[in-house]
Write a protein that holds these residues in place. Structure first.
Motif, PDB file in Angstrom:
ATOM      1  N   ASP A 112       6.997  -7.208  14.090  1.00 43.05           N
ATOM      2  CA  ASP A 112       7.542  -5.846  14.084  1.00 43.05           C
ATOM      3  C   ASP A 112       6.425  -4.814  14.237  1.00 43.05           C
ATOM      4  OD1 ASP A 112      10.191  -6.560  13.884  1.00 43.05           O
ATOM      5  OD2 ASP A 112      10.260  -6.343  11.693  1.00 43.05           O
ATOM      6  N   GLU A 113       5.327  -5.001  13.521  1.00 44.17           N
ATOM      7  CA  GLU A 113       4.203  -4.070  13.643  1.00 44.17           C
ATOM      8  C   GLU A 113       3.644  -4.069  15.056  1.00 44.17           C
ATOM      9  OE1 GLU A 113       1.543  -3.570   9.804  1.00 44.17           O
ATOM     10  OE2 GLU A 113       1.930  -5.690  10.217  1.00 44.17           O
ATOM     11  N   LYS A 114       3.502  -5.240  15.632  1.00 44.51           N
ATOM     12  CA  LYS A 114       2.948  -5.339  16.975  1.00 44.51           C
ATOM     13  C   LYS A 114       3.836  -4.645  18.004  1.00 44.51           C
ATOM     14  CE  LYS A 114       0.553  -9.654  16.067  1.00 44.51           C
ATOM     15  NZ  LYS A 114       0.571 -11.098  16.288  1.00 44.51           N
ATOM     16  N   ARG A 115       5.154  -4.642  17.776  1.00 45.78           N
ATOM     17  CA  ARG A 115       6.084  -4.005  18.722  1.00 45.78           C
ATOM     18  C   ARG A 115       6.106  -2.491  18.604  1.00 45.78           C
ATOM     19  NH1 ARG A 115       9.207  -8.753  17.787  1.00 45.78           N
ATOM     20  NH2 ARG A 115      10.239  -7.797  16.022  1.00 45.78           N
ATOM     21  N   ARG A 116       5.677  -1.951  17.491  1.00 52.49           N
ATOM     22  CA  ARG A 116       5.724  -0.507  17.284  1.00 52.49           C
ATOM     23  C   ARG A 116       4.681   0.175  18.154  1.00 52.49           C
ATOM     24  NH1 ARG A 116      10.293  -0.793  15.626  1.00 52.49           N
ATOM     25  NH2 ARG A 116      10.691  -1.563  13.553  1.00 52.49           N
ATOM     26  N   ARG A 117       5.087   1.106  18.964  1.00 56.43           N
ATOM     27  CA  ARG A 117       4.168   1.805  19.859  1.00 56.43           C
ATOM     28  C   ARG A 117       3.172   2.675  19.099  1.00 56.43           C
ATOM     29  NH1 ARG A 117       5.394   2.293  25.479  1.00 56.43           N
ATOM     30  NH2 ARG A 117       7.056   0.857  25.920  1.00 56.43           N
ATOM     31  N   CYS A 118       3.486   3.070  17.882  1.00 57.89           N
ATOM     32  CA  CYS A 118       2.578   3.938  17.128  1.00 57.89           C
ATOM     33  C   CYS A 118       1.369   3.174  16.598  1.00 57.89           C
ATOM     34  CB  CYS A 118       3.316   4.609  15.974  1.00 57.89           C
ATOM     35  SG  CYS A 118       3.913   3.444  14.752  1.00 57.89           S
TER      36      CYS A 118
ATOM     37  N   VAL B 234       0.848  -1.194   0.000  1.00 58.23           N
ATOM     38  CA  VAL B 234       0.000   0.000   0.000  1.00 58.23           C
ATOM     39  C   VAL B 234       0.886   1.248   0.000  1.00 58.23           C
ATOM     40  CG1 VAL B 234      -1.700   1.276   1.380  1.00 58.23           C
ATOM     41  CG2 VAL B 234      -1.915  -1.195   1.098  1.00 58.23           C
ATOM     42  N   MET B 235       1.986   1.198   0.753  1.00 57.62           N
ATOM     43  CA  MET B 235       2.924   2.320   0.803  1.00 57.62           C
ATOM     44  C   MET B 235       3.551   2.587  -0.565  1.00 57.62           C
ATOM     45  SD  MET B 235       6.756   2.608   2.178  1.00 57.62           S
ATOM     46  CE  MET B 235       7.120   1.774   0.656  1.00 57.62           C
ATOM     47  N   ARG B 236       4.054   1.546  -1.202  1.00 59.40           N
ATOM     48  CA  ARG B 236       4.731   1.706  -2.500  1.00 59.40           C
ATOM     49  C   ARG B 236       3.765   2.277  -3.531  1.00 59.40           C
ATOM     50  NH1 ARG B 236       9.141   2.773  -2.930  1.00 59.40           N
ATOM     51  NH2 ARG B 236       9.802   1.064  -1.655  1.00 59.40           N
ATOM     52  N   ALA B 237       2.536   1.784  -3.564  1.00 57.06           N
ATOM     53  CA  ALA B 237       1.543   2.304  -4.508  1.00 57.06           C
ATOM     54  C   ALA B 237       1.269   3.777  -4.238  1.00 57.06           C
ATOM     55  CB  ALA B 237       0.253   1.491  -4.422  1.00 57.06           C
TER      56      ALA B 237
ATOM     57  N   GLY C  99      11.821   4.157   3.547  1.00 56.57           N
ATOM     58  CA  GLY C  99      11.821   3.362   2.322  1.00 56.57           C
ATOM     59  C   GLY C  99      11.183   1.989   2.454  1.00 56.57           C
ATOM     60  N   GLY C 100      10.346   1.811   3.455  1.00 56.54           N
ATOM     61  CA  GLY C 100       9.642   0.544   3.595  1.00 56.54           C
ATOM     62  C   GLY C 100      10.312  -0.449   4.522  1.00 56.54           C
ATOM     63  N   GLU C 101      11.200   0.022   5.364  1.00 61.78           N
ATOM     64  CA  GLU C 101      11.910  -0.865   6.292  1.00 61.78           C
ATOM     65  C   GLU C 101      11.237  -0.965   7.661  1.00 61.78           C
ATOM     66  OE1 GLU C 101      14.449  -2.806   5.397  1.00 61.78           O
ATOM     67  OE2 GLU C 101      14.152  -2.006   3.385  1.00 61.78           O
ATOM     68  N   MET C 102      10.030  -0.405   7.806  1.00 66.67           N
ATOM     69  CA  MET C 102       9.250  -0.425   9.038  1.00 66.67           C
ATOM     70  C   MET C 102      10.042   0.168  10.209  1.00 66.67           C
ATOM     71  SD  MET C 102       6.863  -3.473  10.539  1.00 66.67           S
ATOM     72  CE  MET C 102       6.439  -4.003   8.913  1.00 66.67           C
ATOM     73  N   MET C 103      10.656   1.313   9.954  1.00 61.99           N
ATOM     74  CA  MET C 103      11.468   1.960  10.979  1.00 61.99           C
ATOM     75  C   MET C 103      10.959   3.340  11.377  1.00 61.99           C
ATOM     76  SD  MET C 103      13.734  -0.321  11.500  1.00 61.99           S
ATOM     77  CE  MET C 103      14.959   0.499  12.453  1.00 61.99           C
ATOM     78  N   CYS C 104      10.019   3.923  10.629  1.00 58.94           N
ATOM     79  CA  CYS C 104       9.698   5.327  10.886  1.00 58.94           C
ATOM     80  C   CYS C 104       8.219   5.603  11.163  1.00 58.94           C
ATOM     81  CB  CYS C 104      10.154   6.181   9.708  1.00 58.94           C
ATOM     82  SG  CYS C 104       9.241   5.865   8.184  1.00 58.94           S
TER      83      CYS C 104
ATOM     84  N   SER D 211      -7.107  -2.210  13.790  1.00 61.75           N
ATOM     85  CA  SER D 211      -7.303  -1.785  12.402  1.00 61.75           C
ATOM     86  C   SER D 211      -6.215  -0.831  11.906  1.00 61.75           C
ATOM     87  CB  SER D 211      -8.675  -1.126  12.246  1.00 61.75           C
ATOM     88  OG  SER D 211      -8.764   0.020  13.069  1.00 61.75           O
ATOM     89  N   ALA D 212      -5.096  -0.756  12.616  1.00 62.34           N
ATOM     90  CA  ALA D 212      -3.998   0.096  12.194  1.00 62.34           C
ATOM     91  C   ALA D 212      -2.828  -0.755  11.745  1.00 62.34           C
ATOM     92  CB  ALA D 212      -3.563   1.013  13.345  1.00 62.34           C
ATOM     93  N   ALA D 213      -2.061  -0.226  10.793  1.00 61.81           N
ATOM     94  CA  ALA D 213      -0.930  -0.994  10.277  1.00 61.81           C
ATOM     95  C   ALA D 213       0.071  -0.060   9.622  1.00 61.81           C
ATOM     96  CB  ALA D 213      -1.411  -2.007   9.267  1.00 61.81           C
ATOM     97  N   ALA D 214       1.278  -0.544   9.485  1.00 62.26           N
ATOM     98  CA  ALA D 214       2.247   0.137   8.647  1.00 62.26           C
ATOM     99  C   ALA D 214       1.927  -0.307   7.222  1.00 62.26           C
ATOM    100  CB  ALA D 214       3.668  -0.263   9.022  1.00 62.26           C
TER     101      ALA D 214
END
Length: 83
Positions: free
Chosen positions: A67-73, A24-27, A41-46, A78-81
């Motif tokens: 990795d998504e589950k560990r991200r505090r943001c 979804v990000m790349r599109a 750049g899609g590395e799930m860091m920001c 229903s939220a995702a990177a």
């Protein structure tokens, strides 16, 4: 081809055909969607590609990665990177 609806901050909706295997990000980046910055750049860091998924569509998305589950943001089911 899957369709992705991007909802802009002003409420306007933009529907794109997104090839299978394209994030979804790349599109969003390819089509110049405002609000999806993707600084890493899609590395799930920001988290600058953070999105909310409509509740009725959550079952159609892959499960959140560890990795998504560990991200505090990312606090809601229903939220995702988008990367």
């Amino acid at each position: 081809m899957p369709k992705v609806t991007y909802v802009h901050s002003n409420g306007a909706r933009q529907v794109l055909d997104v090839p299978v295997g394209t994030s979804v990000m790349r599109a969003a980046i390819i089509h110049g969607i405002d609000g999806i910055v993707a600084e890493c750049g899609g590395e799930m860091m920001c988290a600058t590609c953070h999105v909310y998924v409509e509740p009725d569509q959550v079952d159609r998305t892959p499960p959140q990665s560890d990795d998504e589950k560990r991200r505090r943001c990312i606090r809601r089911v229903s939220a995702a990177a988008s990367c």
